[in-house]
Design a protein around this motif. Structure first.
Motif, PDB file in Angstrom:
ATOM      1  N   GLY A  12      -7.608  21.698   6.082  1.00  0.00           N
ATOM      2  CA  GLY A  12      -8.700  22.091   5.212  1.00  0.00           C
ATOM      3  C   GLY A  12      -9.046  20.981   4.238  1.00  0.00           C
ATOM      4  O   GLY A  12      -8.419  19.918   4.223  1.00  0.00           O
ATOM      5  N   VAL A  13     -10.060  21.233   3.413  1.00  0.00           N
ATOM      6  CA  VAL A  13     -10.494  20.284   2.386  1.00  0.00           C
ATOM      7  C   VAL A  13     -10.211  20.911   1.021  1.00  0.00           C
ATOM      8  O   VAL A  13     -10.567  22.070   0.804  1.00  0.00           O
ATOM      9  CB  VAL A  13     -12.000  19.963   2.530  1.00  0.00           C
ATOM     10  CG1 VAL A  13     -12.481  19.112   1.369  1.00  0.00           C
ATOM     11  CG2 VAL A  13     -12.266  19.258   3.846  1.00  0.00           C
ATOM     12  N   PRO A  14      -9.583  20.184   0.105  1.00  0.00           N
ATOM     13  CA  PRO A  14      -9.355  20.746  -1.230  1.00  0.00           C
ATOM     14  C   PRO A  14     -10.663  21.244  -1.836  1.00  0.00           C
ATOM     15  O   PRO A  14     -11.668  20.516  -1.834  1.00  0.00           O
ATOM     16  CB  PRO A  14      -8.791  19.552  -2.020  1.00  0.00           C
ATOM     17  CG  PRO A  14      -8.172  18.677  -0.978  1.00  0.00           C
ATOM     18  CD  PRO A  14      -9.047  18.824   0.231  1.00  0.00           C
ATOM     19  N   PRO A  15     -10.694  22.468  -2.352  1.00  0.00           N
ATOM     20  CA  PRO A  15     -11.970  23.037  -2.823  1.00  0.00           C
ATOM     21  C   PRO A  15     -12.628  22.229  -3.919  1.00  0.00           C
ATOM     22  O   PRO A  15     -13.857  22.241  -4.043  1.00  0.00           O
ATOM     23  CB  PRO A  15     -11.573  24.440  -3.309  1.00  0.00           C
ATOM     24  CG  PRO A  15     -10.088  24.393  -3.491  1.00  0.00           C
ATOM     25  CD  PRO A  15      -9.573  23.414  -2.504  1.00  0.00           C
ATOM     26  N   GLU A  16     -11.843  21.497  -4.724  1.00  0.00           N
ATOM     27  CA  GLU A  16     -12.454  20.724  -5.805  1.00  0.00           C
ATOM     28  C   GLU A  16     -13.306  19.576  -5.291  1.00  0.00           C
ATOM     29  O   GLU A  16     -14.097  18.991  -6.039  1.00  0.00           O
ATOM     30  CB  GLU A  16     -11.377  20.189  -6.753  1.00  0.00           C
ATOM     31  CG  GLU A  16     -10.370  19.240  -6.120  1.00  0.00           C
ATOM     32  CD  GLU A  16      -9.140  19.954  -5.593  1.00  0.00           C
ATOM     33  OE1 GLU A  16      -8.082  19.301  -5.472  1.00  0.00           O
ATOM     34  OE2 GLU A  16      -9.241  21.166  -5.285  1.00  0.00           O
TER      35      GLU A  16
END
Length: 467
Positions: free
Chosen positions: A106-110
Motif C-alpha cells: 500500500g501507500v502511506p495515506p499521508e
C-alpha cells in the motif's frame, strides 16, 4: 487573506478600472498603511501573508475514512517515494506505484494528497493514484476541486444517483463500469439520455462504446451518423469501421471496388470525382490534407475505412496507376492500425511503406514483442531509431532492451545518442537494469552516459527495496 485578491486585481487592471478597496484588508495592515497607496498596501500585505497566521480554534477534524488493508513497504522504499514526490527522479514515480501495487504494498495515506496534486495535470498518473487511494479516492475527491479526477474510481453500479445526479466524472465512471459488466444495459442507459446531453458529453460517452464494441451497437451508431455534432458523427463512423460486418463497412467496400481495379497485376485507381452527402455521412472529411490532392484524399479515406479482408496483402507489391503509391500505403497503414492487423503491419514495415501521418512505431507495436528487436534492427537505417522505439509500450522486451544498451555501450560519448539513452533508461525491463553498462566508469564529459547509468541504478534499487 481577506482583501489580497482585490489588491492583485487593482494592480493588474489599474486603479482607474478597479479602484483599490483598502477597507477590505485586515485592520493591522490598515493601521500601518496610513496615507499610503496601492504599492504600499501590497508590500504590507505581502509581509502580513509571510508572517504566518493565528492558530485555528474550534476546528472539527475531518471524519476518518476507511483505509486499505494492504501492508506498507519498508521505510527505505517509502523514503524513495518521498524523494520522487520532492522532484528527484520523479519520472520513475509511476513505476514505483505499479511495482508496489503488483507486490501487494500500500501507500502511506499521508502521501495521497501529494500524489493527487502530482496527477491532477498528468492524466497518465491518474489511474495509478486512484488505485493507490483505494477506498479513500471518493473521499479525497470531495476535499479539493483539483482532485475531482479521483471520482473516476470504480463506481457502484447499483447507485443510479451517480448517473442521474453525479458530476461529469462520476457519470462517466458509472457508465464506463456498467459498460464493462453489462454492455447492453449501458447502451440502453445511454440511449435514454442521449437527446438531452451536450455535444461534448455525447462525444465523451460515445467513446466508452469502444470497449466491448459488438454488432449490438451498430443500430445506435448508425443513428449517430446523423447527429447534429460533427465530432459525434466522426466518432460514430470510426467505431463502425471497427465492425467488419457493419453496413458502413459494406458501403466502404462497395466504394473501394468502384474506384480500384486489379488488372494484369496492376492496381488501377479511378479517383472519386465528388464527395457526396452519403460519403460525408459515413465519415469522409472534405478538409484538405497538406501534400495530397482532394480527390486522392477522398480515396485514401475510403481505403482506410474499408476492412482489410476486402483487400490482398499481395497488393503491396503491385505497381499503381492513377495515384501515387504512397496514397494507398498510408491508407493501408491506417487500416492496419485500426484493426490491429499483425500481418499487414509486418508486411508494411518489411516493404518500407510510406505510413503517411502515422508513425512506423504504431505498426511496430502491433507485432509480437519478441519480433521488435529484429524489426528495429532492420529499420534503423531508414527510420530515426529514437522515434521508432519511443512510441513502444514499456517495459520493452528483454531482447530489444539488451540490444539497445549494448549499442549505447559501444558508441562513446557522441551527443547524437543522448535522446536514445534518455528513452532507453526509462523503458528497459527490471531484468536488464543490471546491464554491464552500469558498471563501466563514466567521465565528467559523459553527461548522457552518466545520466543513463544513474537512472538504471535508481530503478534497480527501487525494485530491490519493494521486493
Amino acid at each position: 487573506m481577506k482583501g489580497w485578491d482585490g489588491l492583485v486585481s487593482s494592480a493588474l487592471l489599474g486603479t482607474e478600472r478597479r479602484p483599490a478597496h483598502f477597507e477590505e484588508l485586515p485592520e493591522a495592515i490598515q493601521e500601518q498603511l496610513g496615507e499610503g497607496g496601492l504599492l504600499d498596501a501590497a508590500a504590507l500585505a505581502t509581509l502580513y501573508r509571510r508572517a504566518g497566521r493565528r492558530p485555528l480554534r474550534d476546528v472539527e477534524p475531518l471524519p476518518q475514512v476507511p483505509g486499505e488493508d494492504r501492508p506498507l513497504p519498508r521505510p527505505v522504499a517509502i523514503r524513495r517515494l518521498s524523494a520522487m514526490l520532492g522532484g528527484f527522479q520523479s519520472t520513475a514515480l509511476g513505476e514505483w506505484l505499479r511495482a508496489a501495487d503488483a507486490r501487494g504494498w500500500g501507500v502511506p495515506p499521508e502521501f495521497l494528497p501529494a500524489l493527487a496534486d502530482h496527477a491532477r495535470n498528468r492524466a497518465e498518473y491518474r489511474p495509478l493514484v486512484i488505485t493507490a487511494a483505494g477506498r479513500r479516492a471518493h473521499w479525497l475527491a470531495e476535499l479539493n476541486p483539483d482532485w475531482r479526477f479521483l471520482h473516476a474510481a470504480v463506481a457502484d453500479s447499483n447507485n443510479t444517483e451517480l448517473w442521474t445526479h453525479g458530476d461529469p466524472i462520476q457519470r462517466r465512471s458509472w457508465l464506463r463500469d456498467l459498460r464493462r459488466t453489462d454492455p447492453v444495459a449501458a447502451l440502453e442507459e445511454l440511449r435514454e439520455v442521449w437527446p438531452t446531453e451536450s455535444a461534448a458529453t455525447r462525444t465523451d460517452f460515445l467513446g466508452l462504446l469502444t470497449e466491448g464494441l459488438t454488432d449490438a451497437d451498430e443500430e445506435f451508431l448508425e443513428a449517430a451518423l446523423d447527429d447534429r455534432s460533427r465530432e459525434v458523427r466522426r466518432l460514430a463512423a470510426t467505431l463502425l469501421t471497427r465492425l467488419p460486418g457493419s453496413r458502413l463497412s459494406q458501403r466502404m467496400t462497395e466504394r473501394l471496388n468502384a474506384h480500384l481495379l486489379v488488372t494484369q497485376d496492376v492496381l488501377k485507381v479511378d479517383l472519386p470525382r465528388q464527395l457526396n452527402a452519403s460519403m460525408e455521412r459515413d465519415g469522409l472529411d472534405s478538409q484538405l490534407t497538406e501534400g495530397i490532392g482532394k480527390r486522392a484524399n477522398w480515396f485514401r479515406q475510403i481505403v482506410a475505412a474499408t476492412p482489410l479482408a476486402a483487400m490482398d496483402l499481395a497488393w503491396l507489391q503491385l505497381p499503381v496507376e492513377g495515384c501515387a503509391p504512397e496514397v494507398l500505403q498510408a491508407a493501408w497503414t491506417e487500416a492496419a492500425i485500426r484493426e490491429a492487423n499483425i500481418d499487414w503491419a509486418r508486411e508494411l514495415l518489411k516493404t518500407g511503406a510510406n505510413t503517411g501521418t502515422r508513425s512506423p512505431a504504431e505498426l511496430l507495436r502491433l507485432l509480437p514483442p519478441d519480433e521488435w528487436a529484429r524489426a528495429v534492427e532492420a529499420l534503423r537505417k531508414t527510420v530515426d531509431i529514437t522515434e521508432l522505439v519511443g512510441g513502444l509500450p514499456v517495459p520493452w522486451p528483454t531482447s530489444l532492451a539488451t540490444m539497445l544498451l549494448d549499442q549505447l555501450a559501444k558508441v562513446g560519448t557522441a551527443r547524437d545518442w543522448a535522446r536514445l539513452a534518455s528513452v532507453t533508461a526509462r523503458a528497459v525491463p527490471p531484468d536488464v537494469l543490471n546491464h554491464p553498462i552500469t558498471r563501466e566508469p563514466t567521465g565528467e564529459e559523459d553527461t548522457w552516459r552518466r545520466r543513463l547509468v544513474e537512472t538504471l541504478t535508481f530503478r534497480r534499487e527501487l525494485y530491490e527495496e519493494l521486493s
